[in-house]
Design an enzyme around this catalytic site. Structure first.
Site, PDB file in Angstrom:
ATOM      1  CD  GLU A 146      -9.254   7.079   8.664  1.00  0.00           C
ATOM      2  OE1 GLU A 146     -10.017   6.108   8.520  1.00  0.00           O
ATOM      3  OE2 GLU A 146      -8.568   7.257   9.663  1.00  0.00           O
ATOM      4  CD  GLU A 181      -2.667  -0.781   2.752  1.00  0.00           C
ATOM      5  OE1 GLU A 181      -2.644   0.338   3.296  1.00  0.00           O
ATOM      6  OE2 GLU A 181      -3.270  -1.747   3.226  1.00  0.00           O
ATOM      7  CE  LYS A 224     -10.471   3.525   4.971  1.00  0.00           C
ATOM      8  NZ  LYS A 224     -10.452   2.091   5.316  1.00  0.00           N
TER       9      LYS A 224
END
Length: 397
Positions: free
Chosen positions: A317, A254, A311
């Site tokens: 986010e 990621e 989220k």
């Protein structure tokens, strides 16, 4: 109706991996996502679960998948190998060979939850899943790994002095021994954005965005670093070297940058997300590794495919997506061969990641921060990363 994206990264001459998170209630169906992903030139997707709808929709697409087995399953898998066998049958075997599942990521950032009840289960769960694959004759086409936060590092500056947290070394070494025996990659989630967010007056923005800057020099190796991501990666390589795992493959599972954030989230803008991700994609297209391992392809996965409106946490986010739920870009891309529509005031391009971060009480206040990225709703996790790097940057700039 908004027009879908027809082209994104075609013509870059490389394979691109993207995290496909689904913590949202307004995303297009998996059937709609298939042509979208293919038109973008994406060749690899990473899921945080084993969503059968997605895996069925991508049958015969040629897209490679890393699928996830959530932290909530670890105890069952560790204690009962039959549970692992049943899970592999129901979530992997039934989709092969039509859907190209190449890897199972068991748990996410488990070791930095600092909870021995779950940490103790990680390796046994990985072993159970691998044993299930072997028993079904699938271990040659599907491997087993787990993704770690950068918070597993205790020392990260200079990069040549990178070292794992002393309290985690026994577990990390056991996991590495297992992964070397089966040939699976060591996965790390790396987010330079959080270093900038934590210290916007100390960390130079150009250094984290891959923009021209003076960079830093490792005083031990004399290696020059012109971006923070490579400094983070080489700190991990050094930590692996220190445990005598010089030959294990490293994969960046990621990384990304948010296009929106709250007032106190420095740097979370479309312009910065555009610069970070466009420059990152250019680096990926060069198929080069970090300064310490220039010949090693990093196999980077960008987060994320879509903004995810459910989220939890700060605004950032929910705004790491390359795309909005209506399938239009979150911001204009500036990569040759890219056609897109979206909001933009800059001429550089981008992508993004999911976010959930939890504070590590043993870490320093400064330095690299890492985010957890799974379906769990834990709060934030700050890695003890690069305090001294931040100090060096202050001195330089």
């Amino acid at each position: 109706m908004a027009s879908p994206v027809l082209l994104f990264f075609t013509g870059l001459g490389t394979s691109l991996g993207i995290n496909y998170g689904q913590i949202a209630n307004n995303l297009p169906s998996p059937d709609e996502v298939v042509p979208l992903v293919k038109s973008m030139g994406v060749t690899k997707l990473k899921l945080y679960d084993a969503d059968s709808r997605v895996l069925r929709s991508f049958a015969n697409s040629g897209i490679e998948f890393i699928i996830g087995l959530g932290n909530e399953y670890l105890s069952k898998m560790a204690s009962d190998p039959k549970q692992a066998l049943d899970w592999v049958k129901q979530n992997v075997q039934c989709h092969l060979p039509a859907t190209k599942i190449t890897c199972i990521s068991v748990g996410n950032e488990v070791l930095t939850f600092n909870d021995s009840t779950i940490s103790d289960c990680l390796l046994p769960a990985m072993e159970s899943v691998h044993t299930a694959l072997v028993s079904l004759g699938l271990d040659k086409q599907v491997n087993v790994t787990t993704a770690h936060s950068l918070a597993i590092l205790e020392t990260s500056y200079p990069p040549s002095s990178g070292a794992f947290r002393r309290d985690l070394v026994p577990r990390v070494k056991q996991i590495l021994d297992f992964q070397m025996s089966i040939g699976s990659p060591f996965m790390i989630n790396a987010y330079p954005y959080f270093a900038y967010k934590a210290n916007p007056k100390q960390v130079q923005l150009d250094f984290v965005l891959f923009q021209p800057n003076q960079g830093i020099v490792d005083p031990v190796t004399n290696i020059h670093y012109d971006n923070m991501l490579f400094a983070q990666i080489d700190a991990v390589y050094s930590a692996l070297d220190a445990l005598n795992f010089k030959h294990i493959r490293l994969q960046i599972s990621e990384t990304g940058w948010p296009s929106r954030g709250d007032a106190d989230e420095a740097g979370a803008t479309p312009e910065n997300a555009k610069k970070y991700n466009e420059n990152l994609i250019k680096l990926i297209s060069q198929k080069k590794g970090s300064p310490m391992r220039p010949a090693c392809d990093l196999n980077i996965y960008v987060f994320a495919l879509f903004n995810e409106n459910l989220k939890p946490g700060p605004t950032s986010e929910r705004n790491y997506g390359l795309l909005k739920p209506d399938k239009t870009p979150s911001y204009q891309l500036g990569i040759a061969g890219v056609a897109s529509k979206g909001n933009s005031t800059s001429n550089v391009g981008g992508l993004s990641p999911p976010v959930q971060v939890a504070y590590n009480s043993s870490s320093s206040d400064d330095g690299y921060m890492s985010i957890t990225s799974g379906v769990a709703k834990e709060s934030k996790m700050v890695g003890s990363m690069m305090l001294l790097l931040c100090v060096i940057l202050v001195q330089l700039y």
